[in-house]
Design a protein around this motif. Sequence first.
Motif, mmCIF file in Angstrom:
data_model
loop_
_atom_site.group_PDB
_atom_site.id
_atom_site.type_symbol
_atom_site.label_atom_id
_atom_site.label_comp_id
_atom_site.label_asym_id
_atom_site.label_seq_id
_atom_site.Cartn_x
_atom_site.Cartn_y
_atom_site.Cartn_z
ATOM 1 N N PHE A 1 -3.140 6.010 -5.143
ATOM 2 C CA PHE A 1 -4.563 5.878 -5.436
ATOM 3 C C PHE A 1 -5.330 6.793 -4.488
ATOM 4 N N ASN A 2 -6.003 7.780 -5.043
ATOM 5 C CA ASN A 2 -6.864 8.661 -4.252
ATOM 6 C C ASN A 2 -8.288 8.163 -4.440
ATOM 7 N N THR A 3 -8.818 7.457 -3.452
ATOM 8 C CA THR A 3 -9.979 6.598 -3.650
ATOM 9 C C THR A 3 -11.306 7.232 -3.262
ATOM 10 N N CYS A 4 -12.356 6.587 -3.745
ATOM 11 C CA CYS A 4 -13.740 6.928 -3.435
ATOM 12 C C CYS A 4 -14.380 5.718 -2.771
ATOM 13 N N ALA A 5 -15.245 5.948 -1.782
ATOM 14 C CA ALA A 5 -15.824 4.828 -1.043
ATOM 15 C C ALA A 5 -17.319 4.702 -1.218
ATOM 16 N N VAL A 6 -17.906 5.465 -2.117
ATOM 17 C CA VAL A 6 -19.355 5.556 -2.084
ATOM 18 C C VAL A 6 -20.065 4.670 -3.095
ATOM 19 N N ARG A 7 -19.321 3.970 -3.927
ATOM 20 C CA ARG A 7 -19.953 3.025 -4.832
ATOM 21 C C ARG A 7 -19.931 1.641 -4.205
ATOM 22 N N GLU A 8 -20.910 0.835 -4.588
ATOM 23 C CA GLU A 8 -21.041 -0.492 -3.999
ATOM 24 C C GLU A 8 -19.801 -1.345 -4.248
ATOM 25 N N ASN A 9 -19.193 -1.195 -5.412
ATOM 26 C CA ASN A 9 -18.041 -2.033 -5.758
ATOM 27 C C ASN A 9 -16.730 -1.257 -5.743
ATOM 28 N N ALA A 10 -16.674 -0.157 -4.979
ATOM 29 C CA ALA A 10 -15.463 0.670 -4.973
ATOM 30 C C ALA A 10 -14.250 -0.127 -4.501
ATOM 31 N N ASP A 11 -14.437 -0.972 -3.465
ATOM 32 C CA ASP A 11 -13.293 -1.723 -2.951
ATOM 33 C C ASP A 11 -12.835 -2.771 -3.957
ATOM 34 N N ASN A 12 -13.772 -3.414 -4.656
ATOM 35 C CA ASN A 12 -13.375 -4.407 -5.665
ATOM 36 C C ASN A 12 -12.542 -3.769 -6.766
ATOM 37 N N LYS A 13 -12.927 -2.567 -7.163
ATOM 38 C CA LYS A 13 -12.181 -1.871 -8.209
ATOM 39 C C LYS A 13 -10.779 -1.542 -7.736
ATOM 40 N N LEU A 14 -10.675 -1.064 -6.488
ATOM 41 C CA LEU A 14 -9.356 -0.736 -5.952
ATOM 42 C C LEU A 14 -8.466 -1.966 -5.884
ATOM 43 N N TYR A 15 -8.975 -3.055 -5.303
ATOM 44 C CA TYR A 15 -8.123 -4.237 -5.142
ATOM 45 C C TYR A 15 -7.769 -4.865 -6.487
ATOM 46 N N GLY A 16 -8.666 -4.714 -7.467
ATOM 47 C CA GLY A 16 -8.318 -5.176 -8.811
ATOM 48 C C GLY A 16 -7.146 -4.391 -9.373
ATOM 49 N N ASN A 17 -7.182 -3.067 -9.203
ATOM 50 C CA ASN A 17 -6.086 -2.226 -9.693
ATOM 51 C C ASN A 17 -4.796 -2.494 -8.934
ATOM 52 N N LEU A 18 -4.909 -2.680 -7.619
ATOM 53 C CA LEU A 18 -3.721 -2.994 -6.825
ATOM 54 C C LEU A 18 -3.128 -4.335 -7.254
ATOM 55 N N GLY A 19 -3.999 -5.299 -7.543
ATOM 56 C CA GLY A 19 -3.514 -6.611 -7.966
ATOM 57 C C GLY A 19 -2.732 -6.542 -9.265
ATOM 58 N N ARG A 20 -3.162 -5.675 -10.176
ATOM 59 C CA ARG A 20 -2.449 -5.543 -11.444
ATOM 60 C C ARG A 20 -1.076 -4.905 -11.263
ATOM 61 N N LEU A 21 -0.898 -4.145 -10.173
ATOM 62 C CA LEU A 21 0.400 -3.521 -9.934
ATOM 63 C C LEU A 21 1.371 -4.434 -9.176
ATOM 64 N N ALA A 22 0.849 -5.476 -8.546
ATOM 65 C CA ALA A 22 1.704 -6.333 -7.718
ATOM 66 C C ALA A 22 2.888 -6.915 -8.486
ATOM 67 N N PRO A 23 2.676 -7.534 -9.661
ATOM 68 C CA PRO A 23 3.835 -8.074 -10.381
ATOM 69 C C PRO A 23 4.780 -6.980 -10.871
ATOM 70 N N MET A 24 4.251 -5.828 -11.196
ATOM 71 C CA MET A 24 5.091 -4.723 -11.630
ATOM 72 C C MET A 24 6.008 -4.281 -10.485
ATOM 73 N N LYS A 25 5.448 -4.269 -9.277
ATOM 74 C CA LYS A 25 6.254 -3.875 -8.124
ATOM 75 C C LYS A 25 7.349 -4.907 -7.849
ATOM 76 N N THR A 26 7.034 -6.166 -8.070
ATOM 77 C CA THR A 26 8.037 -7.220 -7.867
ATOM 78 C C THR A 26 9.214 -7.039 -8.817
ATOM 79 N N ARG A 27 8.907 -6.614 -10.045
ATOM 80 C CA ARG A 27 9.953 -6.442 -11.045
ATOM 81 C C ARG A 27 10.703 -5.124 -10.879
ATOM 82 N N ARG A 28 10.161 -4.210 -10.086
ATOM 83 C CA ARG A 28 10.738 -2.868 -10.004
ATOM 84 C C ARG A 28 11.153 -2.573 -8.563
#
Length: 505
Positions: free
Chosen positions: A58-85
């Motif tokens: 993830f090559n991230t941007c920090a300048v939007r108010e909800n940038a961190d929420n978007k990142l952690y949401g995307n990371l959360g969706r990958l967590a189960p995939m990482k467990t399976r892989r």
Amino acid sequence: MTSSDRSQAVDTNRTYEVRTYGCQMNVHDSERLSGLLEGAGYVRAPEGSDGDADVVVFNTCAVRENADNKLYGNLGRLAPMKTRRPGMQIAVGGCLAQKDRDTIVTKAPWVDVVFGTHNIGKLPVLLERARIQEEAQVEIAESLEAFPSTLPTRRESAYAAWVSISVGCNNTCTFCIVPALRGKEKDRRPGDILAEIEALVGEGVSEITLLGQNVNAYGSDIGDREAFSKLLRACGTIEGLERVRFTSPHPRDFTDDVIAAMAETPNVMPQLHMPLQSGSDTVLKAMRRSYRQERFLGIIEKVRAAIPHAAISTDIIVGFPGETEEDFEQTMHTVREARFANAFTFQYSKRPGTPAAEMEDQIPKAVVQARYERLVALQEEISWAENKKQVGRTLEVMVAEGEGRKDGATHRLSGRAPDNRLVHFTKPDEEVRPGDVVTVEVTYAAPHHLLAEGPTTGVRRTRAGDAWEKRNTAQAAKPAGVMLGLPRIGAPDPLPPVTEGCSVG
């Protein structure tokens, strides 16, 4: 074996995906990240993998108010995939990583690597270290370790390329966090820039975009106020380089010698992206923008006098804290006077870590939305009127890849005119490739594109088209599952809109 050596010993079947958020700088950095990973033996996952890769960056941007929420949401969706892989790794870099550092692995402990804006070259080593030590690696450099253009690059386009001339920014705009995360401006040596351009042209590239956080401030780090205009003129001497663009300048540093260089250098395109942000002197002062409406409109007037057919675009922020109705009307007035070909308009949102986020008189969302809609309607009207002036003109259009979403259904192709306007044209009888140049007559204008519905009057096959064909032929020959593809995210359209993140300049 050193960790650096081990980073070259990756299983050649391991795949990677880079997800990019934010400005042009991030897009260009992602080309570097891809180049680094491929140099370490990884191959790009097939397009549309959606996280189904051995390494996801993830090559991230920090300048939007909800940038961190978007990142952690995307990371959360990958967590189960990482467990399976087993063996899958996740890395987070860019501006948000530079800002949040250890917070990322605290909130998302399944992340393997966190790196910042100054040390992207360390990614392969950090991935290997995380794999061997079986623990997260967080490494944030406080200053630039190596100029990005010295790193390997996986260019996303065969015919057009970014060329970074500086990194960082010396401005202190109250709405922007970039200087805190990218650092002070650091200029690249002119000889190194020109050597990279010449190498790219040798590979078939015919269009380059000079890139900097404040591109026309180039020279401040090396003590030459006319360095940018000299660089533009030097680009004009490179044989085979057909189109030169740059983004984004700052009105404070935009001098008459740059206008002269644009007008007098044939391969510098008649196009200018000049961020306005606001037309109100009061708001510009609060933004800490070091120019006022009169200065801005004076630049536009000078550019049009020297380059009559120049297409000028801009960035505008609506609803900055304290913006009154009178302030907003000053922005509307400036837009009417400047008559931009197009404008990238943004509703102000708090950018954590910036002075503006703490200012009083934050404007209610409903007010911002209403002003935004008025501005968009005005600019739409102006864009359409300006485009109508192009009807009947004969233009040389560089064929682009993926610019016309309806081309298949309409039997058209698409490309960019010298002034960067998007042109859809009737597909000629003979084959044309991205990077080739066609001559067409404009028959119709819409607010955001032009149509050339008559027959193509000329086709010029180019070295850039040869390069595109060579790359596609090579990729088609690769085994299924290893194809690199040509995703749109990094293809350097001469002036891509900043759809999320900071407005460069």
